[in-house]
Design a protein around this motif. Structure first.
Motif, PDB file in Angstrom:
ATOM      1  N   PHE A   1      81.038  35.260   8.259  1.00  0.00           N
ATOM      2  CA  PHE A   1      81.770  35.912   9.494  1.00  0.00           C
ATOM      3  C   PHE A   1      82.341  37.335   9.034  1.00  0.00           C
ATOM      4  CE2 PHE A   1      85.126  36.433  12.486  1.00  0.00           C
ATOM      5  CZ  PHE A   1      84.379  36.600  13.443  1.00  0.00           C
ATOM      6  N   TYR A   2      81.656  38.364   9.662  1.00  0.00           N
ATOM      7  CA  TYR A   2      82.301  39.632   9.481  1.00  0.00           C
ATOM      8  C   TYR A   2      83.206  40.025  10.599  1.00  0.00           C
ATOM      9  CZ  TYR A   2      78.572  40.068   5.917  1.00  0.00           C
ATOM     10  OH  TYR A   2      77.692  40.130   4.840  1.00  0.00           O
ATOM     11  N   GLU A   3      84.403  40.611  10.088  1.00  0.00           N
ATOM     12  CA  GLU A   3      85.436  41.013  11.119  1.00  0.00           C
ATOM     13  C   GLU A   3      86.074  42.021  10.320  1.00  0.00           C
ATOM     14  OE1 GLU A   3      89.037  39.978  13.730  1.00  0.00           O
ATOM     15  OE2 GLU A   3      88.330  38.255  12.360  1.00  0.00           O
ATOM     16  N   THR A   4      85.737  43.321  10.665  1.00  0.00           N
ATOM     17  CA  THR A   4      86.346  44.454   9.996  1.00  0.00           C
ATOM     18  C   THR A   4      87.228  45.341  10.732  1.00  0.00           C
ATOM     19  OG1 THR A   4      85.578  46.387   8.632  1.00  0.00           O
ATOM     20  CG2 THR A   4      84.257  45.862  10.401  1.00  0.00           C
ATOM     21  N   PHE A   5      87.727  46.469  10.400  1.00  0.00           N
ATOM     22  CA  PHE A   5      88.300  47.455  11.117  1.00  0.00           C
ATOM     23  C   PHE A   5      87.942  49.099  10.775  1.00  0.00           C
ATOM     24  CE2 PHE A   5      90.339  47.415   6.993  1.00  0.00           C
ATOM     25  CZ  PHE A   5      90.893  48.597   6.922  1.00  0.00           C
ATOM     26  N   VAL A   6      88.339  49.834  11.593  1.00  0.00           N
ATOM     27  CA  VAL A   6      88.251  51.101  11.371  1.00  0.00           C
ATOM     28  C   VAL A   6      89.603  51.944  11.760  1.00  0.00           C
ATOM     29  CG1 VAL A   6      87.507  51.393  14.074  1.00  0.00           C
ATOM     30  CG2 VAL A   6      86.751  53.109  12.285  1.00  0.00           C
ATOM     31  N   CYS A   7      89.698  52.870  11.043  1.00  0.00           N
ATOM     32  CA  CYS A   7      91.035  53.485  11.326  1.00  0.00           C
ATOM     33  C   CYS A   7      91.071  54.378  12.413  1.00  0.00           C
ATOM     34  CB  CYS A   7      91.282  54.335   9.835  1.00  0.00           C
ATOM     35  SG  CYS A   7      91.656  53.261   8.399  1.00  0.00           S
ATOM     36  N   GLU A   8      91.977  54.617  13.182  1.00  0.00           N
ATOM     37  CA  GLU A   8      92.115  55.749  14.138  1.00  0.00           C
ATOM     38  C   GLU A   8      91.731  56.977  13.996  1.00  0.00           C
ATOM     39  OE1 GLU A   8      95.450  54.204  17.255  1.00  0.00           O
ATOM     40  OE2 GLU A   8      96.449  54.922  15.447  1.00  0.00           O
ATOM     41  N   ASN A   9      92.203  57.440  12.665  1.00  0.00           N
ATOM     42  CA  ASN A   9      91.808  58.746  11.852  1.00  0.00           C
ATOM     43  C   ASN A   9      90.556  58.938  11.117  1.00  0.00           C
ATOM     44  OD1 ASN A   9      92.591  57.307   9.743  1.00  0.00           O
ATOM     45  ND2 ASN A   9      94.322  58.574   9.088  1.00  0.00           N
ATOM     46  N   ALA A  10      89.794  57.731  11.389  1.00  0.00           N
ATOM     47  CA  ALA A  10      88.139  57.887  10.860  1.00  0.00           C
ATOM     48  C   ALA A  10      87.448  59.148  11.314  1.00  0.00           C
ATOM     49  CB  ALA A  10      87.666  56.440  11.157  1.00  0.00           C
ATOM     50  N   LYS A  11      86.730  59.288  10.111  1.00  0.00           N
ATOM     51  CA  LYS A  11      85.733  60.444  10.296  1.00  0.00           C
ATOM     52  C   LYS A  11      84.379  59.981  10.497  1.00  0.00           C
ATOM     53  CE  LYS A  11      88.256  63.723   7.004  1.00  0.00           C
ATOM     54  NZ  LYS A  11      88.086  64.158   5.762  1.00  0.00           N
ATOM     55  N   ALA A  12      83.413  61.017  11.416  1.00  0.00           N
ATOM     56  CA  ALA A  12      82.137  60.335  11.661  1.00  0.00           C
ATOM     57  C   ALA A  12      81.530  60.281  10.483  1.00  0.00           C
ATOM     58  CB  ALA A  12      81.583  61.805  12.309  1.00  0.00           C
TER      59      ALA A  12
ATOM     60  N   LEU B   1      81.341  54.810   6.329  1.00  0.00           N
ATOM     61  CA  LEU B   1      81.031  53.396   6.028  1.00  0.00           C
ATOM     62  C   LEU B   1      82.077  52.750   6.167  1.00  0.00           C
ATOM     63  CD1 LEU B   1      78.588  51.356   5.438  1.00  0.00           C
ATOM     64  CD2 LEU B   1      79.466  51.754   3.004  1.00  0.00           C
ATOM     65  N   ILE B   2      81.927  51.708   7.152  1.00  0.00           N
ATOM     66  CA  ILE B   2      83.132  50.892   7.164  1.00  0.00           C
ATOM     67  C   ILE B   2      82.922  49.402   7.013  1.00  0.00           C
ATOM     68  CG2 ILE B   2      84.308  52.170   8.974  1.00  0.00           C
ATOM     69  CD1 ILE B   2      82.959  50.247  11.121  1.00  0.00           C
ATOM     70  N   GLN B   3      81.425  49.042   6.613  1.00  0.00           N
ATOM     71  CA  GLN B   3      81.282  47.617   6.360  1.00  0.00           C
ATOM     72  C   GLN B   3      79.809  47.459   6.107  1.00  0.00           C
ATOM     73  OE1 GLN B   3      83.373  44.773   6.601  1.00  0.00           O
ATOM     74  NE2 GLN B   3      81.686  43.989   5.482  1.00  0.00           N
ATOM     75  N   THR B   4      79.561  46.656   5.036  1.00  0.00           N
ATOM     76  CA  THR B   4      78.203  46.465   4.414  1.00  0.00           C
ATOM     77  C   THR B   4      78.140  44.850   4.967  1.00  0.00           C
ATOM     78  OG1 THR B   4      78.466  48.212   2.690  1.00  0.00           O
ATOM     79  CG2 THR B   4      76.542  46.390   2.425  1.00  0.00           C
ATOM     80  N   LEU B   5      76.683  44.937   5.372  1.00  0.00           N
ATOM     81  CA  LEU B   5      76.075  43.519   6.208  1.00  0.00           C
ATOM     82  C   LEU B   5      75.048  43.005   5.057  1.00  0.00           C
ATOM     83  CD1 LEU B   5      75.898  44.132   9.704  1.00  0.00           C
ATOM     84  CD2 LEU B   5      77.795  43.401   8.525  1.00  0.00           C
ATOM     85  N   SER B   6      75.028  41.395   4.871  1.00  0.00           N
ATOM     86  CA  SER B   6      74.023  40.948   4.174  1.00  0.00           C
ATOM     87  C   SER B   6      73.665  39.686   5.102  1.00  0.00           C
ATOM     88  CB  SER B   6      74.133  40.629   2.720  1.00  0.00           C
ATOM     89  OG  SER B   6      75.512  39.646   2.886  1.00  0.00           O
ATOM     90  N   ALA B   7      72.481  39.065   4.747  1.00  0.00           N
ATOM     91  CA  ALA B   7      71.916  38.192   5.687  1.00  0.00           C
ATOM     92  C   ALA B   7      71.181  36.826   4.841  1.00  0.00           C
ATOM     93  CB  ALA B   7      70.813  38.475   6.561  1.00  0.00           C
ATOM     94  N   VAL B   8      71.073  35.674   5.195  1.00  0.00           N
ATOM     95  CA  VAL B   8      70.753  34.675   4.421  1.00  0.00           C
ATOM     96  C   VAL B   8      69.567  34.003   5.336  1.00  0.00           C
ATOM     97  CG1 VAL B   8      72.430  34.160   2.730  1.00  0.00           C
ATOM     98  CG2 VAL B   8      72.590  32.980   5.129  1.00  0.00           C
TER      99      VAL B   8
ATOM    100  N   THR C   1      70.442  44.564   2.805  1.00  0.00           N
ATOM    101  CA  THR C   1      71.794  44.763   3.196  1.00  0.00           C
ATOM    102  C   THR C   1      71.516  45.968   4.260  1.00  0.00           C
ATOM    103  OG1 THR C   1      71.883  46.255   1.484  1.00  0.00           O
ATOM    104  CG2 THR C   1      72.497  43.843   1.053  1.00  0.00           C
ATOM    105  N   ALA C   2      72.652  45.984   5.044  1.00  0.00           N
ATOM    106  CA  ALA C   2      72.737  47.311   6.019  1.00  0.00           C
ATOM    107  C   ALA C   2      74.133  47.507   6.240  1.00  0.00           C
ATOM    108  CB  ALA C   2      72.293  46.895   7.367  1.00  0.00           C
ATOM    109  N   GLY C   3      74.392  49.108   6.374  1.00  0.00           N
ATOM    110  CA  GLY C   3      75.716  49.510   6.585  1.00  0.00           C
ATOM    111  C   GLY C   3      76.038  50.009   7.963  1.00  0.00           C
ATOM    112  N   ILE C   4      77.323  49.706   8.409  1.00  0.00           N
ATOM    113  CA  ILE C   4      77.660  50.029   9.718  1.00  0.00           C
ATOM    114  C   ILE C   4      78.726  51.341   9.528  1.00  0.00           C
ATOM    115  CG2 ILE C   4      79.446  49.437  11.500  1.00  0.00           C
ATOM    116  CD1 ILE C   4      78.657  46.490  11.001  1.00  0.00           C
ATOM    117  N   PHE C   5      78.339  52.423  10.195  1.00  0.00           N
ATOM    118  CA  PHE C   5      78.834  53.723  10.136  1.00  0.00           C
ATOM    119  C   PHE C   5      79.541  54.178  11.445  1.00  0.00           C
ATOM    120  CE2 PHE C   5      75.676  53.678   6.903  1.00  0.00           C
ATOM    121  CZ  PHE C   5      76.358  54.329   5.899  1.00  0.00           C
ATOM    122  N   THR C   6      80.496  54.998  11.204  1.00  0.00           N
ATOM    123  CA  THR C   6      81.074  55.538  12.417  1.00  0.00           C
ATOM    124  C   THR C   6      80.596  56.406  13.226  1.00  0.00           C
ATOM    125  OG1 THR C   6      82.688  57.274  11.237  1.00  0.00           O
ATOM    126  CG2 THR C   6      83.347  54.927  11.764  1.00  0.00           C
TER     127      THR C   6
END
Length: 823
Positions: free
Chosen positions: A524-535, A538-545, A579-584
């Motif tokens: 279960f993925y629950e991540t965060f992003v900073c208010e001052n994040a840049k475009a 990478l904030i999270q890497t996902l994997s599957a089964v 795997t996959a990555g989530i970006f701002t």
């Protein structure tokens, strides 16, 4: 001129008698006619030089074992001073003098009073003296002489043992030493032949002989066989007098045993043996026993058996029973009546200890033929394989056949076989089997992800033929699965109920995978992003089964859901490595405007048919420092540099609760201690009241309850307070008026009970209350005469006569006194 005096001893044997030369065969009382006289004088030496005398001048000879009625005459003493006038007295002293030997003091004649035995004492030494009867002085010096007992043959030879035991090996040569016997004779060996012993054999010929001089027993017969005769009893005689007639003899017994030698080869009593054994005999089980006879014993009869040849050389074995020396034929391999039902073996028996001396008798071994007939047994069906492995896809429909097992009756009858599934191995009844052809089919849906392997057991039972009418038997193939399990009569055959006629085989069923599960997030993925994040950050890497199995490996693809692909504040990049990555997508985020984002992600596999699922990633907007470390989020403070963690807050709260509970308990204990009764331990009677339900024995019972224990109520101390509790408020006890003297005990007790129940100072628990009571006087008042002296006038006792016979004597006494006074 000096005068020499002579002292003569007269002997009854002047010279050796003829009877002394040879021992007597029986006792005799004959005496020689001449008597022997011993004379001592000054010239006695000259007189004793006569060469014709063969005896010594100072020695007597006396025959032993005298049997006459009179005393045995020994000899005569005589002195040359004896004038025949009786003035001399002869005295005898020494061995047996006065008891065994006596002397006539006047004549000097010596006699023996008892029978003499040379074996007890062969020589007696005595002293003779002649004295003057009147003065008591000796007229001759004391002279010493010897009485020697002549031996007669009165003792038979005696052997050192009553019974001799000896043993020799059988088949011994002639003259083999057996044993030596010894006999002794108590007679005199230096006189005659009384002690000369000669040995002879009385019993035991012609097998044994004895040497006459030494007593050595030897074999006298060649090749004595123990198997013909083992024990011999030999009687040996020992005879004195050199074996001459008239000698005495003794005998002894010699028990001679022949010991065994290996002179007999083993021999089978018959040339052919036949045994029968069922084909179901397990390996190492005995089939039969054979035995070769050997006349020898012990180790000479030990036999070793072996199979030398035959068509069953590899199917059977043989061992030797060490106790019975039998050959035990055993099965080495499983038998099969249908393949071979007769085996012929050649068995050989050989002695293990062979004596080379007897090899000339022939080979010490023998052989026999053993025929073993294998009997047919109604065997259970035999499966074509020891185990079956089947595969089935998990998506097959119900009642699909996944494989077939085959079993046949190995017997010649070739009976049909019925198949069934052991339900102990298939409790959920996932599979079933066709009882006729052994085909296994599914009865419930399969799921590889739940259970990959199914291990079931199939039972094949033989169906025996029967004469049953089969016209009403339905067709098996048209029955349902439930019906197949209930059929017991099939096409003219009846199923055997014998459990031995059934066999089992394991069936391993592997459920093959089908792509029926969509891939999903590995967690279960629950991540965060900073208010001052840049475009593009990478904030999270996902994997599957994927629960499914892929032979070539899983290949997952990730993408945003169509509804979020264009309007999302985040982008998703598939890395092509599962795997996959989530970006701002933008530069800054404001948690006050939007604190949480839900990003739907589509995951697909590359198998057939393609399965996909949509998973959601929760992204929270948090405040971070310049290094990107999260400080706080809008929903909850995950990490705060100046605060405490959740665990620390919980620990502090628990400590405060425990402290409050401790204070409350302490206060309650203090309050309870203040109310604690003063009476404790043994003085506390709240729970120690014992009830005794005793019934009194009437007026004469002095051990009953003493009413005196109810004390006088007037004795109660008004100021006496309770001792069992500490009084808080002082209540003065209520003083009640004393009961009247005529108040009944029951009313008294009820009155006191009521007062105690309404007493405000009574404790709030059960306690013991003591009610004091003193009874009234007797209604009959006192009958004592002690008070009569205080009365002014005389009393009238006439009423005693009305009280009955018990008071009659008392009435007579007082009535008589009154009558005397009146008179």
């Amino acid at each position: 001129m000096r005068t020499y005096h002579c002292f003569w001893l007269l002997f009854w044997a002047g010279q050796p008698h003829q009877s002394f030369l040879t021992p007597l065969s029986k006792r005799t009382s004959v005496f020689p006619e001449k008597e022997k006289v011993l004379v001592l004088s000054g010239n006695s030496r000259r007189d004793l030089h006569r060469s014709k005398r063969s005896w010594m001048w100072n020695q007597f000879f006396l025959l032993e074992e005298y049997t006459g009625t009179d005393y045995q005459y020994v000899g005569k003493l005589h002195s040359d001073q004896d004038k025949g006038d009786g003035s001399l007295k002869y005295i005898l002293s020494g061995d047996g003098a006065g008891d065994l030997f006596i002397i006539n003091e006047n004549t000097g004649d010596i006699q023996a009073t008892k029978r003499l035995d040379r074996e007890e004492k062969p020589v007696y030494i005595l002293r003779a003296q002649a004295i003057n009867r009147r003065t008591g002085r000796p007229v001759e010096p004391e002279s010493e002489f010897i009485i020697k007992i002549h031996d007669i043959n009165d003792n038979e030879p005696m052997f050192t043992k009553d019974v001799y035991n000896a043993s020799i090996p059988e088949m011994s040569d002639v003259g083999t030493f057996v044993v030596q016997v010894t006999a002794t004779d108590a007679d005199d060996p230096t006189y005659g032949n009384s002690a000369k012993v000669v040995y002879s054999i009385l019993q035991g010929q012609p097998y044994f002989s004895v040497e006459s001089e030494t007593g050595i027993i030897k074999t006298a017969l060649l090749n004595m066989d123990r198997e013909n005769r083992e024990q011999y009893q030999v009687v040996i005689q020992a005879k004195d007098m050199g074996g001459q007639m008239g000698g005495l003899s003794g005998t002894t017994t010699v028990n001679i045993t022949l010991t065994d030698v290996n002179d007999n080869p083993p021999r089978f009593p018959q040339s052919t043996y036949q045994f029968r054994t069922p084909e179901s005999t397990p390996p190492d089980s005995p089939v039969g026993r054979i035995k070769a006879n050997d006349a020898d014993v012990d180790e000479n009869a030990e036999i070793e058996y072996s199979i030398t040849e035959g068509d069953g050389y590899d199917m059977f074995g043989i061992t030797t029973d060490k106790d019975t020396q039998e050959g035990i034929i055993t099965v080495k391999k499983a038998l099969d009546f249908e393949n071979k039902n007769l085996y012929i073996l050649k068995v050989e028996a050989t002695n293990t200890h062979v004596d080379p001396r007897f090899l000339y008798l022939g080979p010490f071994k023998d052989s026999a033929t053993v025929r073993i007939q294998v009997e047919d047994v109604d065997e259970p069906p035999v499966f074509s394989r020891p185990a079956y492995i089947m595969e089935v896809k998990e998506d097959v429909p119900i009642n699909s056949v996944i494989g077939t097992v085959t079993a046949q009756d190995p017997d010649a009858a070739k009976n049909p076989v019925k198949y069934s599934v052991d339900r102990h191995t298939d409790m959920d009844r996932v599979f079933n089997i066709n009882s006729g052809n052994g085909s296994i089919f599914t009865s419930k849906p399969l799921d590889r992800e739940t259970l990959l392997w199914h291990n079931i057991t199939v039972i094949a039972a033989e169906i025996s033929k029967s004469n049953l009418n089969t016209t009403a038997v339905p067709d098996v193939m048209n029955l349902s699965v439930a019906g197949l399990n209930k059929i017991s009569i099939l096409s003219g055959f009846i199923i055997s109920d014998n459990p031995k006629q059934s066999s089992r085989v394991p069936v391993f069923i592997k459920v093959l995978d089908v792509n029926d599960n969509a891939p999903e997030f590995a967690m279960f993925y629950e991540t965060f992003v900073c208010e001052n994040a840049k475009a593009e950050q990478l904030i999270q890497t996902l994997s599957a089964v994927d629960k499914d199995d892929s032979y070539s490996g899983h290949q997952f693809s990730f993408s945003l859901a169509p509804e979020a692909a264009s309007s999302s504040n985040f982008t998703l990049q598939d890395n092509r490595d599962n795997t996959a990555g989530i970006f701002t997508r933008k530069t800054r985020y404001n948690r006050h405007e939007m604190s949480t984002y839900f990003l739907p992600v589509v995951i697909s596999d590359n198998d057939y048919p393609i399965q996909s699922s949509t998973e959601t990633v929760t992204i929270r907007v948090c405040a971070c420092d310049h290094r990107g470390k999260m400080l706080s989020c809008n929903a909850e403070a995950l990490i705060h540099p100046t605060g405490l963690s959740t665990g620390a807050l919980i620990a502090i709260l628990l400590c405060i609760i425990i402290l409050l509970v401790t204070v409350v308990l302490f206060a309650a204990l203090r309050r309870q201690r203040k109310k604690e009764p003063l009476i404790i331990s043994k003085e506390d009677i709240r729970d120690n009241i014992v009830s005794y339900n005793d019934e009194g024995g009437g007026e004469e019972d002095t051990q009953a309850f003493d009413i005196g224990t109810l004390r006088n109520p007037e004795a109660i101390d008004d100021n006496k307070l309770r001792r069992d509790i500490v009084p808080e408020t002082l209540f003065m006890p209520r003083r009640t008026a004393a009961a009247r003297d005529n108040t009944d005990v029951r009313d008294f007790i009820n009155q006191r009970l009521k007062e105690n129940d309404t007493d405000p100072t009574a404790p709030p628990y059960d306690s013991l209350a003591t009610y004091a009571y003193e009874g009234n006087g007797s209604v009959a008042e006192s009958l004592s005469s002690l008070e009569s002296v205080t009365t002014d006038g005389d009393q009238d006792y006439d009423y005693l006569s009305d009280w009955g016979p018990r008071f009659k004597k008392l009435a007579d006494m007082y009535g008589t006194m009154d009558s005397d006074r009146d008179s």
